[in-house]
Design an enzyme around this catalytic site. Structure first.
Site, PDB file in Angstrom:
ATOM      1  CG  ASP A 124       1.716  -2.832   9.732  1.00 12.29           C
ATOM      2  OD1 ASP A 124       1.717  -1.981   8.839  1.00 12.29           O
ATOM      3  OD2 ASP A 124       1.979  -4.041   9.522  1.00 12.29           O
TER       4      ASP A 124
ATOM      5  CB  THR B 240      -1.890   7.202  -3.316  1.00 13.70           C
ATOM      6  OG1 THR B 240      -1.340   5.882  -3.369  1.00 13.70           O
ATOM      7  CG2 THR B 240      -0.930   8.168  -3.993  1.00 13.70           C
TER       8      THR B 240
ATOM      9  NE  ARG C 162      -2.391   0.840   3.666  1.00 17.54           N
ATOM     10  CZ  ARG C 162      -3.097   1.131   4.736  1.00 17.54           C
ATOM     11  NH1 ARG C 162      -4.382   1.394   4.617  1.00 17.54           N
ATOM     12  NH2 ARG C 162      -2.556   1.136   5.928  1.00 17.54           N
TER      13      ARG C 162
ATOM     14  CG  ASP D 287       5.274  -3.357  11.017  1.00 15.61           C
ATOM     15  OD1 ASP D 287       5.966  -3.919  10.136  1.00 15.61           O
ATOM     16  OD2 ASP D 287       5.056  -2.131  11.034  1.00 15.61           O
TER      17      ASP D 287
HETATM   18  N1  URA Z   1      -3.173  -2.799   7.602  1.00 13.22           N
HETATM   19  C1  URA Z   1      -2.814  -3.109   8.867  1.00 13.22           C
HETATM   20  O1  URA Z   1      -1.921  -3.920   9.090  1.00 13.22           O
HETATM   21  N2  URA Z   1      -3.471  -2.521   9.883  1.00 13.22           N
HETATM   22  C2  URA Z   1      -4.476  -1.638   9.681  1.00 13.22           C
HETATM   23  O2  URA Z   1      -5.061  -1.171  10.659  1.00 13.22           O
HETATM   24  C3  URA Z   1      -4.829  -1.337   8.353  1.00 13.22           C
HETATM   25  C4  URA Z   1      -4.166  -1.921   7.335  1.00 13.22           C
END
Ligand code: URA
Length: 210
Positions: A201, A109, A105, A204
């Protein structure tokens, strides 16, 4: 599946998810719980797989016993976080074929950028289950489903851990024929496209990166 969105509100799923959400949950516990939840979600997403019968011998007598019908299904991991769901699902469905869609991602954007695509053959003849833990804006999920359809898939389901209403709406608009199975529908996205209250995330947290 009858509904466009299925929230699996099973107590075990909800309890495990709560632990995953907590800031102080370690990487190893997060990964283990994701694996466990993925199996419970896989149970739900495969509930209506077509069945046939095979003639078998038990030690007692012959019988027509239920077995899965049709081609092996395809699990498609949307990299990289999808791999956290894939491992557990493969334990449950070891004969599944596996595909990968590499999308990241763009943080400015929030739009998906493709860097890898490899999926099983005869996709038109298989149930394809696309997996990604976080359905946030829905942009990458919708793009991944576009690619699967271009590759021939006609019977697709999307499995995630957490969904935002914005992502569900985006998917419904782009792919109303693709049922979504999730463990929770959260409140909203924040201005950076993260799910709130969410869990941060997912990539992560499962891989210990920042
Ligand atoms: N991707 C993620 O890992 N966490 C989010 O909250 C949104 C997208």
């Amino acid at each position: 599946m009858r509904n466009h969105l299925t929230v699996v509100d099973h107590p075990l799923v909800q309890h495990k998810l709560t632990i995953m959400r907590k800031t102080d949950t370690s990487t190893s516990v997060f990964r283990q719980l994701l694996k466990e939840i993925s199996q419970l979600l896989a149970y739900e997403v495969t509930r209506e797989l077509p069945m046939t019968t095979t003639r078998i011998n038990t030690p007692m007598q012959e019988m027509d016993a239920p077995t899965l019908d049709g081609r092996k299904l395809a699990l498609v991991s949307i990299l990289r976080a999808g791999n956290g769901l894939l491992d557990g699902m493969l334990d449950l469905i070891p004969s599944a074929r596996v595909g990968f869609v590499g999308l990241y991602r763009d943080e400015e954007t929030l739009k998906p950028v493709q860097y890898y695509f490899k999926v099983p053959t005869e996709l038109n003849d298989r149930l394809a289950i696309a997996v990604d833990p976080m359905l946030a804006t829905g942009n990458s999920s919708a793009a991944a489903i576009d690619m699967l359809k271009e590759a021939g898939a006609t019977n697709i389901r999307f499995l995630c851990l957490l969904a935002a209403p914005e992502g569900v709406a985006r998917m419904k608009e782009a792919h109303p024929d693709v049922p979504i199975v999730t463990a929770a529908l959260d409140e909203r996205l924040n201005e950076k496209g993260y799910i709130m209250p969410g869990l941060g995330d997912a990539g992560d947290r499962m891989f210990g990166t920042k």
